[in-house]
Design a protein around this motif. Sequence first.
Motif, mmCIF file in Angstrom:
data_model
loop_
_atom_site.group_PDB
_atom_site.id
_atom_site.type_symbol
_atom_site.label_atom_id
_atom_site.label_comp_id
_atom_site.label_asym_id
_atom_site.label_seq_id
_atom_site.Cartn_x
_atom_site.Cartn_y
_atom_site.Cartn_z
ATOM 1 N N CYS A 4 -5.514 -0.030 7.277
ATOM 2 C CA CYS A 4 -6.165 1.232 7.636
ATOM 3 C C CYS A 4 -5.476 1.855 8.848
ATOM 4 N N ARG A 5 -5.192 1.041 9.854
ATOM 5 C CA ARG A 5 -4.511 1.539 11.059
ATOM 6 C C ARG A 5 -3.158 2.141 10.708
ATOM 7 N N LEU A 6 -2.389 1.454 9.870
ATOM 8 C CA LEU A 6 -1.076 1.955 9.470
ATOM 9 C C LEU A 6 -1.192 3.274 8.702
ATOM 10 N N LEU A 7 -2.186 3.361 7.829
ATOM 11 C CA LEU A 7 -2.386 4.595 7.066
ATOM 12 C C LEU A 7 -2.759 5.753 7.984
ATOM 13 N N LYS A 8 -3.623 5.497 8.948
ATOM 14 C CA LYS A 8 -4.107 6.558 9.832
ATOM 15 C C LYS A 8 -3.072 6.968 10.885
ATOM 16 N N VAL A 15 0.812 -1.214 0.000
ATOM 17 C CA VAL A 15 0.000 0.000 0.000
ATOM 18 C C VAL A 15 0.848 1.268 0.000
ATOM 19 N N PHE A 16 1.904 1.306 0.801
ATOM 20 C CA PHE A 16 2.709 2.516 0.864
ATOM 21 C C PHE A 16 3.506 2.735 -0.418
ATOM 22 N N ASP A 17 3.933 1.667 -1.076
ATOM 23 C CA ASP A 17 4.594 1.796 -2.378
ATOM 24 C C ASP A 17 3.628 2.379 -3.409
ATOM 25 N N HIS A 18 2.386 1.876 -3.401
ATOM 26 C CA HIS A 18 1.375 2.374 -4.339
ATOM 27 C C HIS A 18 1.045 3.842 -4.073
ATOM 28 N N ILE A 19 0.956 4.192 -2.814
ATOM 29 C CA ILE A 19 0.646 5.581 -2.465
ATOM 30 C C ILE A 19 1.786 6.503 -2.874
ATOM 31 N N LYS A 20 3.003 6.055 -2.620
ATOM 32 C CA LYS A 20 4.167 6.871 -2.972
ATOM 33 C C LYS A 20 4.272 7.069 -4.483
ATOM 34 N N SER A 21 4.008 6.025 -5.245
ATOM 35 C CA SER A 21 4.166 6.134 -6.701
ATOM 36 C C SER A 21 2.975 6.786 -7.393
ATOM 37 N N SER A 22 1.755 6.577 -6.885
ATOM 38 C CA SER A 22 0.582 7.087 -7.605
ATOM 39 C C SER A 22 -0.066 8.314 -6.969
ATOM 40 N N ARG A 23 0.230 8.592 -5.710
ATOM 41 C CA ARG A 23 -0.313 9.761 -4.998
ATOM 42 C C ARG A 23 -1.835 9.864 -5.133
ATOM 43 N N PRO A 24 -2.564 8.861 -4.613
ATOM 44 C CA PRO A 24 -4.021 8.882 -4.735
ATOM 45 C C PRO A 24 -4.655 9.933 -3.820
ATOM 46 N N ASP A 25 -5.878 10.310 -4.166
ATOM 47 C CA ASP A 25 -6.663 11.228 -3.350
ATOM 48 C C ASP A 25 -7.538 10.475 -2.354
ATOM 49 N N LEU A 26 -7.697 9.158 -2.564
ATOM 50 C CA LEU A 26 -8.558 8.343 -1.728
ATOM 51 C C LEU A 26 -8.173 6.885 -1.914
ATOM 52 N N VAL A 27 -8.335 6.079 -0.851
ATOM 53 C CA VAL A 27 -8.038 4.644 -0.908
ATOM 54 C C VAL A 27 -9.307 3.868 -0.587
ATOM 55 N N ILE A 28 -9.580 2.846 -1.403
ATOM 56 C CA ILE A 28 -10.674 1.908 -1.134
ATOM 57 C C ILE A 28 -10.041 0.568 -0.788
ATOM 58 N N LEU A 29 -10.380 0.038 0.399
ATOM 59 C CA LEU A 29 -9.839 -1.235 0.874
ATOM 60 C C LEU A 29 -10.936 -2.273 1.003
ATOM 61 N N ASP A 30 -10.702 -3.446 0.488
ATOM 62 C CA ASP A 30 -11.600 -4.564 0.745
ATOM 63 C C ASP A 30 -11.271 -5.100 2.130
ATOM 64 N N THR A 31 -12.274 -5.540 2.860
ATOM 65 C CA THR A 31 -12.027 -6.000 4.231
ATOM 66 C C THR A 31 -11.231 -7.285 4.304
ATOM 67 N N TRP A 32 -11.537 -8.216 3.449
ATOM 68 C CA TRP A 32 -10.879 -9.521 3.571
ATOM 69 C C TRP A 32 -9.749 -9.652 2.567
ATOM 70 N N GLN A 33 -8.578 -9.249 2.995
ATOM 71 C CA GLN A 33 -7.376 -9.370 2.166
ATOM 72 C C GLN A 33 -6.571 -10.555 2.700
ATOM 73 N N PRO A 34 -6.155 -11.474 1.835
ATOM 74 C CA PRO A 34 -5.449 -12.659 2.317
ATOM 75 C C PRO A 34 -4.043 -12.376 2.865
ATOM 76 N N ALA A 35 -3.328 -11.437 2.304
ATOM 77 C CA ALA A 35 -1.933 -11.222 2.698
ATOM 78 C C ALA A 35 -1.792 -10.334 3.934
ATOM 79 N N LEU A 36 -2.601 -9.303 4.025
ATOM 80 C CA LEU A 36 -2.506 -8.355 5.136
ATOM 81 C C LEU A 36 -3.902 -7.841 5.429
#
Length: 122
Positions: free
Chosen positions: A65-69, A38-59
């Motif tokens: 969300c906690r890490l972002l906030k 997520v942080f790599d994607h944010i750094k490279s694409s600079r989004p204005d908003l993030v949509i997260l699915d609740t059930w992610q297998p890897a993390l």
Amino acid sequence: MTKKILILEDNELMIEVMTYILYNYGYEVVSSIYPEKVFDHIKSSRPDLVILDTWQPALDSHEVCRLLKLNVATRNLPVIICSENEDVVALYPDEKCAPNGILYKPFGMNSLIRTIEYQLAA
């Protein structure tokens, strides 16, 4: 200026559907099935908003969300959680780590757009 949305979702069909809808509403979309990057994607694409699915297998998306906030660089980035669980709010007892919005699955196109527009206007 076109707003950019980052979608982190493990279901590629869901990514395609949301991307199609968002493009038609004038948004630029970046997507990934790898929430741990997520942080790599944010750094490279600079989004204005993030949509997260609740059930992610890897993390777990709650951890993402906690890490972002808690991160100074991303704490003001709006985060929308997509969940089938109506009790998802209870998973965020610490308000400063909670998402900005929640979309309950299944959600319609209008709910998706309304939720995004509300968060981007805030």
